[in-house]
Design a protein around this motif. Structure first.
Motif, PDB file in Angstrom:
ATOM      1  N   THR A 119       0.828  -1.206   0.000  1.00  0.00           N
ATOM      2  CA  THR A 119       0.000   0.000   0.000  1.00  0.00           C
ATOM      3  C   THR A 119       0.861   1.255   0.000  1.00  0.00           C
ATOM      4  O   THR A 119       0.541   2.243  -0.676  1.00  0.00           O
ATOM      5  CB  THR A 119      -0.934  -0.003   1.227  1.00  0.00           C
ATOM      6  OG1 THR A 119      -1.748  -1.172   1.181  1.00  0.00           O
ATOM      7  CG2 THR A 119      -1.814   1.238   1.257  1.00  0.00           C
ATOM      8  N   LEU A 120       1.952   1.252   0.750  1.00  0.00           N
ATOM      9  CA  LEU A 120       2.832   2.424   0.833  1.00  0.00           C
ATOM     10  C   LEU A 120       3.769   2.557  -0.374  1.00  0.00           C
ATOM     11  O   LEU A 120       4.223   3.663  -0.679  1.00  0.00           O
ATOM     12  CB  LEU A 120       3.677   2.358   2.108  1.00  0.00           C
ATOM     13  CG  LEU A 120       3.007   2.747   3.415  1.00  0.00           C
ATOM     14  CD1 LEU A 120       3.975   2.530   4.574  1.00  0.00           C
ATOM     15  CD2 LEU A 120       2.547   4.191   3.382  1.00  0.00           C
ATOM     16  N   ALA A 121       4.085   1.473  -1.028  1.00  0.00           N
ATOM     17  CA  ALA A 121       5.085   1.481  -2.105  1.00  0.00           C
ATOM     18  C   ALA A 121       4.794   2.506  -3.206  1.00  0.00           C
ATOM     19  O   ALA A 121       5.728   3.187  -3.651  1.00  0.00           O
ATOM     20  CB  ALA A 121       5.241   0.084  -2.684  1.00  0.00           C
ATOM     21  N   PRO A 122       3.579   2.677  -3.677  1.00  0.00           N
ATOM     22  CA  PRO A 122       3.359   3.674  -4.734  1.00  0.00           C
ATOM     23  C   PRO A 122       3.634   5.111  -4.280  1.00  0.00           C
ATOM     24  O   PRO A 122       3.931   5.978  -5.100  1.00  0.00           O
ATOM     25  CB  PRO A 122       1.877   3.522  -5.082  1.00  0.00           C
ATOM     26  CG  PRO A 122       1.470   2.190  -4.586  1.00  0.00           C
ATOM     27  CD  PRO A 122       2.373   1.889  -3.438  1.00  0.00           C
ATOM     28  N   TYR A 123       3.561   5.357  -2.970  1.00  0.00           N
ATOM     29  CA  TYR A 123       3.741   6.726  -2.463  1.00  0.00           C
ATOM     30  C   TYR A 123       5.203   7.050  -2.144  1.00  0.00           C
ATOM     31  O   TYR A 123       5.639   8.179  -2.359  1.00  0.00           O
ATOM     32  CB  TYR A 123       2.893   6.956  -1.219  1.00  0.00           C
ATOM     33  CG  TYR A 123       1.419   6.740  -1.472  1.00  0.00           C
ATOM     34  CD1 TYR A 123       0.691   7.660  -2.214  1.00  0.00           C
ATOM     35  CD2 TYR A 123       0.780   5.617  -0.990  1.00  0.00           C
ATOM     36  CE1 TYR A 123      -0.653   7.460  -2.471  1.00  0.00           C
ATOM     37  CE2 TYR A 123      -0.568   5.406  -1.232  1.00  0.00           C
ATOM     38  CZ  TYR A 123      -1.282   6.321  -1.976  1.00  0.00           C
ATOM     39  OH  TYR A 123      -2.615   6.127  -2.225  1.00  0.00           O
ATOM     40  N   VAL A 124       5.942   6.085  -1.580  1.00  0.00           N
ATOM     41  CA  VAL A 124       7.317   6.368  -1.143  1.00  0.00           C
ATOM     42  C   VAL A 124       8.336   5.434  -1.772  1.00  0.00           C
ATOM     43  O   VAL A 124       9.528   5.546  -1.473  1.00  0.00           O
ATOM     44  CB  VAL A 124       7.430   6.293   0.402  1.00  0.00           C
ATOM     45  CG1 VAL A 124       6.602   7.382   1.057  1.00  0.00           C
ATOM     46  CG2 VAL A 124       7.036   4.928   0.924  1.00  0.00           C
ATOM     47  N   GLY A 125       7.906   4.493  -2.567  1.00  0.00           N
ATOM     48  CA  GLY A 125       8.812   3.520  -3.160  1.00  0.00           C
ATOM     49  C   GLY A 125       8.886   2.264  -2.302  1.00  0.00           C
ATOM     50  O   GLY A 125       8.621   2.309  -1.096  1.00  0.00           O
ATOM     51  N   PRO A 126       9.264   1.148  -2.911  1.00  0.00           N
ATOM     52  CA  PRO A 126       9.264  -0.118  -2.167  1.00  0.00           C
ATOM     53  C   PRO A 126      10.284  -0.170  -1.032  1.00  0.00           C
ATOM     54  O   PRO A 126      10.020  -0.748   0.023  1.00  0.00           O
ATOM     55  CB  PRO A 126       9.567  -1.168  -3.233  1.00  0.00           C
ATOM     56  CG  PRO A 126      10.088  -0.433  -4.408  1.00  0.00           C
ATOM     57  CD  PRO A 126       9.612   0.976  -4.317  1.00  0.00           C
ATOM     58  N   GLY A 127      11.442   0.407  -1.238  1.00  0.00           N
ATOM     59  CA  GLY A 127      12.470   0.379  -0.178  1.00  0.00           C
ATOM     60  C   GLY A 127      12.034   1.140   1.052  1.00  0.00           C
ATOM     61  O   GLY A 127      12.130   0.646   2.182  1.00  0.00           O
ATOM     62  N   TRP A 128      11.550   2.376   0.847  1.00  0.00           N
ATOM     63  CA  TRP A 128      11.100   3.181   1.974  1.00  0.00           C
ATOM     64  C   TRP A 128       9.849   2.575   2.615  1.00  0.00           C
ATOM     65  O   TRP A 128       9.688   2.622   3.836  1.00  0.00           O
ATOM     66  CB  TRP A 128      10.825   4.622   1.534  1.00  0.00           C
ATOM     67  CG  TRP A 128      12.082   5.416   1.378  1.00  0.00           C
ATOM     68  CD1 TRP A 128      12.648   5.806   0.222  1.00  0.00           C
ATOM     69  CD2 TRP A 128      12.918   5.867   2.429  1.00  0.00           C
ATOM     70  NE1 TRP A 128      13.806   6.484   0.469  1.00  0.00           N
ATOM     71  CE2 TRP A 128      14.004   6.544   1.831  1.00  0.00           C
ATOM     72  CE3 TRP A 128      12.898   5.778   3.811  1.00  0.00           C
ATOM     73  CZ2 TRP A 128      15.037   7.123   2.561  1.00  0.00           C
ATOM     74  CZ3 TRP A 128      13.925   6.368   4.533  1.00  0.00           C
ATOM     75  CH2 TRP A 128      14.976   7.022   3.913  1.00  0.00           C
ATOM     76  N   ALA A 129       8.975   2.033   1.800  1.00  0.00           N
ATOM     77  CA  ALA A 129       7.762   1.410   2.349  1.00  0.00           C
ATOM     78  C   ALA A 129       8.145   0.256   3.263  1.00  0.00           C
ATOM     79  O   ALA A 129       7.593   0.105   4.373  1.00  0.00           O
ATOM     80  CB  ALA A 129       6.861   0.926   1.222  1.00  0.00           C
ATOM     81  N   THR A 130       9.088  -0.558   2.828  1.00  0.00           N
ATOM     82  CA  THR A 130       9.552  -1.670   3.660  1.00  0.00           C
ATOM     83  C   THR A 130      10.183  -1.157   4.946  1.00  0.00           C
ATOM     84  O   THR A 130       9.905  -1.673   6.036  1.00  0.00           O
ATOM     85  CB  THR A 130      10.562  -2.532   2.874  1.00  0.00           C
ATOM     86  OG1 THR A 130       9.935  -3.004   1.686  1.00  0.00           O
ATOM     87  CG2 THR A 130      11.039  -3.707   3.700  1.00  0.00           C
ATOM     88  N   LEU A 131      11.015  -0.140   4.829  1.00  0.00           N
ATOM     89  CA  LEU A 131      11.679   0.427   6.008  1.00  0.00           C
ATOM     90  C   LEU A 131      10.658   0.995   6.998  1.00  0.00           C
ATOM     91  O   LEU A 131      10.771   0.764   8.211  1.00  0.00           O
ATOM     92  CB  LEU A 131      12.665   1.515   5.573  1.00  0.00           C
ATOM     93  CG  LEU A 131      13.517   2.120   6.677  1.00  0.00           C
ATOM     94  CD1 LEU A 131      14.407   1.039   7.289  1.00  0.00           C
ATOM     95  CD2 LEU A 131      14.348   3.258   6.131  1.00  0.00           C
ATOM     96  N   ILE A 132       9.663   1.712   6.503  1.00  0.00           N
ATOM     97  CA  ILE A 132       8.644   2.294   7.379  1.00  0.00           C
ATOM     98  C   ILE A 132       7.861   1.193   8.098  1.00  0.00           C
ATOM     99  O   ILE A 132       7.664   1.244   9.319  1.00  0.00           O
ATOM    100  CB  ILE A 132       7.695   3.204   6.571  1.00  0.00           C
ATOM    101  CG1 ILE A 132       8.436   4.460   6.109  1.00  0.00           C
ATOM    102  CG2 ILE A 132       6.466   3.582   7.396  1.00  0.00           C
ATOM    103  CD1 ILE A 132       7.686   5.274   5.069  1.00  0.00           C
ATOM    104  N   VAL A 133       7.428   0.198   7.355  1.00  0.00           N
ATOM    105  CA  VAL A 133       6.628  -0.875   7.952  1.00  0.00           C
ATOM    106  C   VAL A 133       7.450  -1.666   8.972  1.00  0.00           C
ATOM    107  O   VAL A 133       6.967  -1.992  10.065  1.00  0.00           O
ATOM    108  CB  VAL A 133       6.039  -1.792   6.863  1.00  0.00           C
ATOM    109  CG1 VAL A 133       5.419  -3.043   7.469  1.00  0.00           C
ATOM    110  CG2 VAL A 133       5.020  -1.039   6.035  1.00  0.00           C
TER     111      VAL A 133
END
Length: 113
Positions: free
Chosen positions: A72-86
């Motif tokens: 869900t976050l990947a389209p907004y911040v990219g897959p790397g950042w989405a993974t890091l945030i989660v």
């Protein structure tokens, strides 16, 4: 009218009957507690199996939640950042829950003494 003949038992015979009755009573008590223990173990086994299945389903749901959050976050911040945030949020929640568990364990151990 003649009285029926009563046969008096000797003290040895009475003590033998008493010992036999005590053995029978002891065996009956052991059989009862054995049956009770078996029933409780059967209930415990069922509880452990259902608890294990519930834990496995809970872990699967948590994994799906984490994966879905990353997607869900990947389209907004990219897959790397989405993974890091989660991962950061999950680790933060894990740290808070671990701290609460540790404080509870310390309180329980302190109350023992």
């Amino acid at each position: 009218m003649p009285e029926p003949e009563q046969q008096e038992q000797g003290i040895g015979e009475l003590l033998t009957r008493l010992a036999d009755d005590a053995k029978d009573f002891g065996r009956a008590e052991l059989d009862y507690y054995y049956a009770l223990a078996r029933a409780k173990l059967r209930d415990l086994r069922f509880a452990l199996w259902t608890g294990a299945v519930a834990a496995a389903l809970g872990l699967a749901a948590a994994g799906a939640l984490v994966g879905g959050s990353v997607l869900t976050l990947a389209p907004y911040v990219g897959p790397g950042w989405a993974t890091l945030i989660v991962v950061a949020v999950a680790l933060g929640l894990a740290a808070i829950l671990a701290r609460l568990a540790w404080l509870r364990i310390k309180r329980i151990l302190k109350d023992r003494g």
